[in-house]
Design a protein around this motif. Structure first.
Motif, PDB file in Angstrom:
ATOM      1  N   GLU A   1       4.503   7.402  -4.645  1.00  0.00           N
ATOM      2  CA  GLU A   1       3.277   6.821  -4.119  1.00  0.00           C
ATOM      3  C   GLU A   1       3.250   5.327  -4.408  1.00  0.00           C
ATOM      4  O   GLU A   1       3.708   4.874  -5.451  1.00  0.00           O
ATOM      5  CB  GLU A   1       2.074   7.503  -4.759  1.00  0.00           C
TER       6      GLU A   1
ATOM      7  N   LYS B   1       6.808  -3.561  -1.640  1.00  0.00           N
ATOM      8  CA  LYS B   1       5.682  -2.742  -2.045  1.00  0.00           C
ATOM      9  C   LYS B   1       5.852  -2.266  -3.493  1.00  0.00           C
ATOM     10  O   LYS B   1       6.946  -1.928  -3.935  1.00  0.00           O
ATOM     11  CB  LYS B   1       5.551  -1.532  -1.121  1.00  0.00           C
TER      12      LYS B   1
ATOM     13  N   HIS C   1      -6.649   6.943   1.704  1.00  0.00           N
ATOM     14  CA  HIS C   1      -5.339   7.141   2.296  1.00  0.00           C
ATOM     15  C   HIS C   1      -4.261   6.820   1.279  1.00  0.00           C
ATOM     16  O   HIS C   1      -4.298   5.798   0.604  1.00  0.00           O
ATOM     17  CB  HIS C   1      -5.171   6.233   3.525  1.00  0.00           C
ATOM     18  N   LYS C   2      -3.306   7.708   1.096  1.00  0.00           N
ATOM     19  CA  LYS C   2      -2.194   7.499   0.186  1.00  0.00           C
ATOM     20  C   LYS C   2      -0.941   7.191   0.978  1.00  0.00           C
ATOM     21  O   LYS C   2      -0.646   7.868   1.965  1.00  0.00           O
ATOM     22  CB  LYS C   2      -1.957   8.741  -0.679  1.00  0.00           C
ATOM     23  N   GLU C   3      -0.236   6.193   0.514  1.00  0.00           N
ATOM     24  CA  GLU C   3       1.015   5.796   1.158  1.00  0.00           C
ATOM     25  C   GLU C   3       2.177   6.099   0.229  1.00  0.00           C
ATOM     26  O   GLU C   3       2.104   5.848  -0.977  1.00  0.00           O
ATOM     27  CB  GLU C   3       1.003   4.295   1.486  1.00  0.00           C
ATOM     28  N   TYR C   4       3.254   6.624   0.775  1.00  0.00           N
ATOM     29  CA  TYR C   4       4.432   6.981  -0.018  1.00  0.00           C
ATOM     30  C   TYR C   4       5.631   6.170   0.459  1.00  0.00           C
ATOM     31  O   TYR C   4       5.816   5.946   1.649  1.00  0.00           O
ATOM     32  CB  TYR C   4       4.714   8.484   0.078  1.00  0.00           C
ATOM     33  N   ASP C   5       6.443   5.766  -0.515  1.00  0.00           N
ATOM     34  CA  ASP C   5       7.644   4.987  -0.194  1.00  0.00           C
ATOM     35  C   ASP C   5       8.675   5.901   0.438  1.00  0.00           C
ATOM     36  O   ASP C   5       8.980   6.995  -0.096  1.00  0.00           O
ATOM     37  CB  ASP C   5       8.211   4.356  -1.475  1.00  0.00           C
TER      38      ASP C   5
ATOM     39  N   GLY D   1      -0.382   0.092  -2.980  1.00  0.00           N
ATOM     40  CA  GLY D   1      -1.029  -0.666  -1.926  1.00  0.00           C
ATOM     41  C   GLY D   1      -0.781  -2.156  -2.044  1.00  0.00           C
ATOM     42  O   GLY D   1      -1.164  -2.917  -1.157  1.00  0.00           O
TER      43      GLY D   1
END
Length: 290
Positions: free
Chosen positions: A14, A25, A4-8, A17
């Protein structure tokens, strides 16, 4: 969740984590490829440098490198090249007369620059960077020369010094009239007043008159009857208002009472004869001299 990729939300970048303090973050912003390639290239270059050139110090030596390069040899070669370039000028300074040197603009410029360098290295600590002198150290810009102000006289003074350990040094010592009991305090005060009168600084004509008798008996043999000095004796001119040790009456009294015997080292054998000649011409060109 894996993959799973999280974006600001604010930047759209990206994240890694990693989170600090609950809500800070870390963005995943790797260095540009070109920057990394440059870094890798410098690492490779440094390894090659270590192999080819002197690089690593050892206990009693250093790694020489495969090319055998030495900065010391480079400097030595540059010095050798400079000496070869200067050789014709130095030979001309040694062989030509002062008049011939002065008539050659290029040679005179070489002499002035070389003399200035010698002066800065050897003379400025006593005479000042501008040759202005200090108390007890002559001003070389004026026309007052105890041992003569021609180029030849200046060259001899530089070569042999004054009261130095050289066999041909200038010798000239002023007696300690007070310390040795040659004159009493009253006579010293009177002769100091007379000396000041020679340059129009006396304010007591009666004392100056008495001092003139003392001067004639004790001082005229070296300084001359008119007080204008005798170069051969190394006796300064007392009538020109130029004072090596100060021109106040107290200064003159101290000179008569304790005598004077300053010294200058002999430079013959310390610096090259041609360098001495350039130095003499440079000093003479400062504006004083004869």
């Amino acid at each position: 969740m894996a993959g799973h990729k999280e974006y600001d939300a604010a930047t759209g970048a990206e994240t890694t984590g990693h989170v600090w303090d609950g809500d800070i973050k870390e963005l995943n912003k790797p260095l540009p490829k070109w920057w990394l390639y440059v870094l890798y290239a410098t690492i490779v270059w440094s390894i090659g440098y270590w192999i080819l050139y002197p690089a690593w110090p050892l206990a009693e030596d250093y790694t020489r490198g495969m090319l055998g390069y030495s900065q010391r040899s480079v400097v030595a070669q540059e010095i050798s090249d400079a000496k070869q370039t200067q050789a014709p000028f130095l030979q001309a300074v040694a062989n030509k007369s002062v008049e011939e040197i002065r008539s050659d603009a290029g040679l005179m410029e070489f002499v002035r620059r070389g003399g200035a360098a010698q002066f800065a290295n050897n003379c400025a600590p006593c005479h000042g960077s501008g040759a202005q002198g200090f108390k007890g150290y002559p001003n070389l810009n004026d026309d007052d020369w105890i041992w003569g102000g021609t180029v030849e006289s200046i060259e001899n003074t530089i070569r042999f010094g004054i009261r130095s350990d050289h066999a041909s040094t200038h010798q000239g010592v002023m007696p300690r009239f007070g310390i040795d009991g040659l004159l009493d305090k009253g006579q010293i005060a009177d002769v100091a007043e007379f000396v000041l009168s020679l340059s129009g600084k006396s304010d007591d004509a009666e004392k100056a008159e008495r001092g003139s008798v003392v001067f004639a008996e004790q001082c005229a043999a070296c300084h001359g009857a008119d007080g204008k000095g005798i170069v051969e004796m190394g006796a300064p001119n007392l009538a020109d208002a130029i004072w090596l040790y100060g021109g106040r009456k107290q200064d003159v009294v101290e000179s008569v009472h304790g005598g004077r015997g300053g010294m200058m080292p002999a430079w013959e054998g310390r610096i090259d004869p041609v360098a001495i000649r350039m130095l003499a011409i440079y000093v003479h060109s400062l504006g004083g001299g004869e």
